[in-house]
Structure formats: C-alpha cells, structure tokens
Motif scaffolding. Structure first.
Motif, PDB file in Angstrom:
ATOM      1  N   ASP A  18       0.491   0.674  -7.989  1.00  0.00           N
ATOM      2  CA  ASP A  18      -0.638   1.062  -7.143  1.00  0.00           C
ATOM      3  C   ASP A  18      -1.545  -0.155  -6.968  1.00  0.00           C
ATOM      4  O   ASP A  18      -2.350  -0.490  -7.843  1.00  0.00           O
ATOM      5  N   ARG A  19      -1.415  -0.815  -5.846  1.00  0.00           N
ATOM      6  CA  ARG A  19      -2.176  -2.036  -5.587  1.00  0.00           C
ATOM      7  C   ARG A  19      -3.555  -1.711  -5.026  1.00  0.00           C
ATOM      8  O   ARG A  19      -3.700  -0.914  -4.091  1.00  0.00           O
ATOM      9  N   SER A  20      -4.554  -2.380  -5.562  1.00  0.00           N
ATOM     10  CA  SER A  20      -5.912  -2.189  -5.049  1.00  0.00           C
ATOM     11  C   SER A  20      -6.147  -3.104  -3.857  1.00  0.00           C
ATOM     12  O   SER A  20      -5.432  -4.086  -3.632  1.00  0.00           O
ATOM     13  N   ILE A  71       0.826  -1.205   0.000  1.00  0.00           N
ATOM     14  CA  ILE A  71       0.000   0.000   0.000  1.00  0.00           C
ATOM     15  C   ILE A  71       0.865   1.263   0.000  1.00  0.00           C
ATOM     16  O   ILE A  71       0.649   2.193  -0.772  1.00  0.00           O
ATOM     17  N   GLY A  72       1.850   1.285   0.864  1.00  0.00           N
ATOM     18  CA  GLY A  72       2.595   2.508   1.090  1.00  0.00           C
ATOM     19  C   GLY A  72       3.656   2.834   0.065  1.00  0.00           C
ATOM     20  O   GLY A  72       3.896   4.015  -0.231  1.00  0.00           O
ATOM     21  N   ALA A 115      -4.452   5.356   3.825  1.00  0.00           N
ATOM     22  CA  ALA A 115      -5.248   5.143   5.037  1.00  0.00           C
ATOM     23  C   ALA A 115      -6.551   4.419   4.727  1.00  0.00           C
ATOM     24  O   ALA A 115      -6.994   3.541   5.485  1.00  0.00           O
ATOM     25  N   GLU A 116      -7.191   4.797   3.602  1.00  0.00           N
ATOM     26  CA  GLU A 116      -8.439   4.155   3.217  1.00  0.00           C
ATOM     27  C   GLU A 116      -8.221   2.688   2.844  1.00  0.00           C
ATOM     28  O   GLU A 116      -9.035   1.811   3.188  1.00  0.00           O
ATOM     29  N   LYS A 117      -7.117   2.399   2.168  1.00  0.00           N
ATOM     30  CA  LYS A 117      -6.820   1.005   1.827  1.00  0.00           C
ATOM     31  C   LYS A 117      -6.579   0.171   3.081  1.00  0.00           C
ATOM     32  O   LYS A 117      -7.042  -0.979   3.180  1.00  0.00           O
TER      33      LYS A 117
END
Length: 423
Positions: A315-317, A300-301, A358-360
């Motif tokens: 950019d991983r979902s 994520i980061g 943060a949302e992920k």
C-alpha cells in the motif's frame, strides 16, 4: 497496468572479430560513426520473458527460425543500424545474420531495399548472457515516420528471449533462413505475435544542429499503448511525434513504456521499476533533451486487488510516490534533461478503482500540477476525463476497461503536451 545494472563487462563475439562491450554504455548511441552523427529513431524497453500475456514466444524462444519485426522510426537518415539485447537471456544468443529493409505490406518489404547487416564486419555473432550489440551502419536511407523491417536468423535454440511484450505491432516467424525474403511469402499471418524480440533500437545517421532534441516518454501500459490499434502506430508518443512533424518541429520521440510497470516496485511479471531502468532507457542516450513521466497508477491500484500478477503490491502512500517522482526528476536534471510531469488518468469503473485509489490519484495529480518541481506539466487527466464525472474516462476515449484510452484518447493525450515545453 495489467493486460495483459549492474555494470559488467560482456564480450560480443562475432565469427571473425572480438569486440568488448560494456552494458549500460553499449545501448547509448555514440556521438558519431565516422563523420556521421547517430540518433536513435526507434527503441523499445526490454523485459524479461513472462507468462500471463496474450500469445507471445518469449518463454519458448526460437530455434532455427527467422524472426521478422516491423517498427516505425521517428527520425530519418542516410544510414541505419540496429541494436540487439540479450539482457535477460539464460544462454548466449547466436545470430547467424540479419537484414533491414523498408517495410511493405504485412511481412513484405520494398523491392531493392534489403540490406544485409554486419557486426564488426561479420554477419554472424554471439551475444553473451546480459550482453548487447550494435550492428555496423548500413547504407539505407530512411525517412521519419517510415516503417522498417528487421529480420533475424537464429540458427540454434535460444532459450527464453529478451523481449518487449506489448509491442502492438505484428512480428512474424518462420522455420529456416528467410532474411532475403521480399514478398513475405515465407511468413504467414497464423504464426505471429504483437511482441518484439531482442531488437531494442534502430539508429539513423543524421546531422542535427541541436544534438539534444530527442523526447523519451517513460511510463507504464498507457505509454506503451495498451488499447491502441495493432500495427496502427497510434500510441500517445506516436501521436506526439506526428504533432511535432506537422508543426514543423520534427524530432525523435521514443517510447519507454512497459505495461504493468511501477514507479516504486520491480515486478517479475512486468519488469523493473522506473528508477531501476531509468539509466538504460533514458539517461544513457546523450541525445535526450526532454523526458515525459507518466507513472504511479499501478503502484496505487495494484494494492487494491489480490492477484499474483500484481505482486509485490504494498500500500503505497502519496508521499512515497512523490519521493519516487522526485528521484526521477533529480537524476534527469543531473544529466541536463528537462522533465515534463504527466497527470495520472482517471479510472472509475476499472478493477482497482476504490475511493482510496481515487483519492491518491487526486492528491498526486495536485502535486504534479502545482508543486513546480517538474519543468512543465502535461495534464493528461484533464484531457481525457469525462466532464460530467472527472473520475471517469470520457466514454469516447475509453478502450473498454475504463483505465486505458483508445486511439482517440491517446490522440487527446498527445494534444495536451505543450510542444514549446520540449527542449
């Protein structure tokens, strides 16, 4: 997190013997040696040598030097052996001899406990590129939570060394053969690192009724222990082992964390993704009953920051990460291993905190908590989050970089594991 098999047949060539070893099975403990059952009491996930970390010797390797390493075992037994890996070596690794002893203070060992190790009854052997080997069983009784010292003498230039970069335990080196040194005088505090080299596991001979008691913690630098004290053995898997012992439920707890590791991407800097090394670090060990998975924060980061060390950083979902977690669960279940899912820690204030990251974290944690796909959940996020701002680590649990806990934070994480959820 930063701060920082292909199956093939390899020949292990002792001076007096020739042994055939198949990587992938060689590192898994056998059920017995003679009449004694073997249990892995300590292990480290091996990595290729890499720059960009605090001082380490992995890229330069060793030449006519002794390397002394100290590790703490989480199971005891009447005999002990070591396992060595040249998985990422560029040339065959010659080991002229090795010893094991109960650790004393610093580089010293306890008098009368030094045992010379043999490999197929020979003291010297050569490990080919990509190879790995186990020593013969040595007659040394060790207790759970004791520290042992392993000393290797490497008589030739090794080239880059297979390593575990963030060991958070002092490793010593000195010119010449100092395997028998007991007072540690050959080793100085000025020539040390906190990485491990070639040493991938310590096994003990122990009879256990439940042969699948071992717990493996799989993850990144938060499992590896970044932010814990050097030589303090207070990473969260260490603290979990101590909790189990205090509760009268002692069992081996192995740390398979690698700092900077990811669920979905291999990294030249930090090592293979969790799925790539799952077999080596977890599934090949027939004693494993439970795996705890903490992974995804770097996936994520890293995409939020443009740094060479963070690449590849697509950019991983959240859907991608869930698929990666499902793969780990399925493969562990296929081996009869119970899987505990751990929620990702908050990281507000860290270099790759953004509203998107943060949302992920929130969405992935919600899936871990509520999907029912994990056999149990360890809510690490809740254990260390600031009640006034759940996206932040509690100040008294923060190591200073706002994403890695300190020793108190790691203790809180261990306390969030339901001991009854471990097989």
């Amino acid at each position: 997190m930063m701060k920082s098999r292909n199956r093939r047949i390899s020949l292990i060539v002792p001076v007096l013997a020739l042994a055939l070893v198949v990587p992938g099975t060689a590192m898994a403990e056998p059920a017995t040696t003679g009449a004694q059952a073997l249990t892995t009491a300590w292990s480290a996930a091996m990595q290729r040598p890499s720059i960009g970390f605090e001082k380490n010797w992995a890229e330069e390797g060793f030449s006519r030097q002794s390397v002394r390493q100290v590790v703490r075992v989480t199971a005891g037994g009447k005999g002990v052996r070591i396992r060595l890996s040249n998985q990422y070596g560029a040339s065959p690794l010659k080991v002229a001899g090795a010893t094991i002893a109960l650790a004393g203070k610093g580089a010293a060992v306890r008098q009368g406990t030094v045992r010379r190790l043999t490999f197929g009854r020979a003291e010297q052997m050569v490990i080919p590129v990509g190879g790995q080997v186990a020593s013969d069983l040595a007659d040394l009784e060790v207790k759970a939570m004791e520290q042992v010292t392993v000393t290797l003498y490497l008589p030739e230039t090794t080239g880059p060394a297979t390593t575990h970069l963030q060991g958070y335990a002092t490793t010593y080196r000195s010119g010449g053969d100092h395997r028998a040194d007991t007072d540690g005088s050959a080793f100085t505090d000025k020539d040390t690192t906190h990485s491990w080299y070639f040493l991938s596991a310590v096994d003990v001979a122990a009879n256990r009724r439940n042969t699948r008691q071992t717990v493996v913690a799989l993850g990144d630098s938060i499992t590896d222990g970044f932010g814990s004290g050097n030589d303090a053995n207070n990473r969260y898997p260490d603290e979990l082992a101590e909790r189990l012992t205090a509760a009268g439920k002692p069992r081996p707890v192995l740390n398979a964390g690698i700092g900077g590791g990811m669920v979905l991407s291999d990294s030249a800097w930090f090592g293979e993704k969790l799925g790539t090394r799952l077999r080596r670090d977890v599934l090949d060990n027939p004693r494993v009953g439970t795996m705890i998975v903490l992974g995804g924060l770097n996936d994520i980061g890293f995409s939020e920051i443009d740094l060479p060390t963070y690449k590849p950083n697509p950019d991983r979902s959240v859907a991608d990460l869930i698929a990666g977690h499902r793969d780990l669960i399925r493969r562990a279940h296929d081996k009869g291993i119970k899987v505990v899912g751990a929620t990702l820690l908050p990281m507000k204030g860290a270099e790759y905190y953004t509203p998107s990251s943060a949302e992920k974290i929130r969405l992935l944690n919600e899936w871990i908590r509520t999907s029912g796909e994990y056999d149990a959940v360890a809510d690490f996020n809740k254990a260390v989050a600031d009640p006034a701002d759940p996206e932040k680590l509690r100040a008294d649990f923060d190591s200073g970089d706002h994403k890695h806990p300190n020793a108190a934070g790691y203790s809180a994480m261990a306390g969030a594991v339901d001991l009854d959820s471990l097989w």
